[in-house]
Design a protein around this motif. Sequence first.
Motif, PDB file in Angstrom:
ATOM      1  N   GLY A   1      -3.640   2.697   8.898  1.00 15.80           N
ATOM      2  CA  GLY A   1      -3.275   4.051   8.524  1.00 15.80           C
ATOM      3  C   GLY A   1      -3.668   5.048   9.583  1.00 15.80           C
TER       4      GLY A   1
ATOM      5  N   THR B   1      -4.908   9.711  -0.264  1.00 19.53           N
ATOM      6  CA  THR B   1      -5.643   8.466  -0.066  1.00 19.53           C
ATOM      7  C   THR B   1      -4.704   7.270  -0.081  1.00 19.53           C
ATOM      8  N   ALA B   2      -5.160   6.173   0.527  1.00 20.22           N
ATOM      9  CA  ALA B   2      -4.393   4.929   0.522  1.00 20.22           C
ATOM     10  C   ALA B   2      -4.739   4.129  -0.729  1.00 20.22           C
TER      11      ALA B   2
ATOM     12  N   CYS C   1       0.847  -1.190   0.000  1.00 18.43           N
ATOM     13  CA  CYS C   1       0.000   0.000   0.000  1.00 18.43           C
ATOM     14  C   CYS C   1       0.885   1.243   0.000  1.00 18.43           C
TER      15      CYS C   1
ATOM     16  N   LEU D   1       1.160   5.015   6.727  1.00 22.93           N
ATOM     17  CA  LEU D   1       0.629   3.656   6.669  1.00 22.93           C
ATOM     18  C   LEU D   1       1.656   2.687   7.226  1.00 22.93           C
TER      19      LEU D   1
ATOM     20  N   ILE E   1       0.539   5.920  -0.060  1.00 26.39           N
ATOM     21  CA  ILE E   1      -0.295   7.113  -0.056  1.00 26.39           C
ATOM     22  C   ILE E   1      -0.137   7.802  -1.410  1.00 26.39           C
TER      23      ILE E   1
ATOM     24  N   THR F   1      -8.473   1.333  -4.003  1.00 25.09           N
ATOM     25  CA  THR F   1      -8.465   2.318  -2.921  1.00 25.09           C
ATOM     26  C   THR F   1      -9.398   1.822  -1.833  1.00 25.09           C
TER      27      THR F   1
ATOM     28  N   THR G   1      -3.238  -3.842   6.915  1.00 22.26           N
ATOM     29  CA  THR G   1      -2.667  -2.505   6.772  1.00 22.26           C
ATOM     30  C   THR G   1      -3.405  -1.567   7.717  1.00 22.26           C
TER      31      THR G   1
ATOM     32  N   CYS H   1      -3.686   0.395  -2.708  1.00 20.12           N
ATOM     33  CA  CYS H   1      -3.048  -0.900  -2.445  1.00 20.12           C
ATOM     34  C   CYS H   1      -3.059  -1.779  -3.684  1.00 20.12           C
TER      35      CYS H   1
END
Length: 392
Positions: free
Chosen positions: A277, A244-245, A236, A268, A238, A258, A275, A247
């Motif tokens: 965050g 936003t995350a 993952c 993260l 940013i 997302t 995961t 992956c």
Amino acid sequence: MLGLFTTLAVIPFLFFSTDAVGSVGTLAISLGTSTVCGISAYTFPRIIYCTNMSESVPTSPYLIYPNVSFDYVSAGTTFLCGLKSSRRAIFCWNGNPVNTKQVYKGPWVLSDISVGETHVSAIDHSSNEIRWWSKADLFPSSVHGNYSSLTSGNNFTCAITSKGKVTCWGPLSRAIQYSFSKYSMTTIVAGDSHMCGLDTSGFVICKGSNSLGQSYAPPGLPYDYTRFALGSSHTCAIKHPNGTAVCWGGSNGAHLYTPLNDTSFELLVAAGNITCGLETGNFSVLCWGSDWRTVSVRILPLPKILPGICVAEGSDECKCGFYPNSGNLCAGVGVICRRCDSLWIQQLLHPELFPSPSESKRWKVEIIVGSVCIFVGACWITFGLSLILCRK
């Protein structure tokens, strides 16, 4: 054009002059103990709070050494460690606050503590070395050199030299190091058996195990992806500019997804198939699994967690300024450095996405000055031609 040249000149300096993008330091997951720990914000001493995720409802947070202030926390498969704020002591525990052990106490000033499967490592600024503890004879006791971006996986530790080259140690070091030999890197973060980071052009480079697409490198513009978190079979990061995350990998392959839509994160961390965050704004911890088809989010009962390492005010570590409100976040005892991969760097790379009055004013001034120069130049050319014609 001048702005572009300035950007290209500044970016390499920023990344080689500051802490690594991969150095999280204030939040960690230990999969083997089902434990997530973080360093509290707005308090001093800076206490480590932990919670157990093995139950359907995470347990109430508990303290680790409630009278000790910590700067870093890191986790391996079966234990976690914290670096005391004095930077001269390391404490470790196995997820149980009763089973704690002081691994190191001494004169060396340490940073970037990194925990692997069987070992603990840190950068020693006193003698410019990387040192290892609890290494089961798989790693050297120390190596000399100027390194950054220290990171550990299962049976390997890697770091970046001052020239941008990846160097690794441990049983799995040779394969990992060789896979990065063609690249000049600014950051690296390790998972169980793969590693990702940014090269000096700002593009994502992932190498190592790719059984489920975890080493797939997503396309994008330079510095679109930063602050990586790697698990056993997923990755993952940013994504700028909205934080936003994003992956890829996991139980269903390299599909890019997302997991939390528009939620913005400061950092993260990952372990196994989990995961977590740190949410921007309220500094709460959210966790999710690596199956993109059934993303289930858990909000952990941890207090507000620091979004970065607190350093002494006036420290030369902050090459890119200070994090907003960092003095209060550090309870008046230190400040947090602004990360050079933050939105600030994106303003240099993509100024059109970040309009500001000062920037608009600067460009207006440049346009006016440029117009005047063009007009004066045209006048001189006209004057010169008129003299030639008159003489003829």
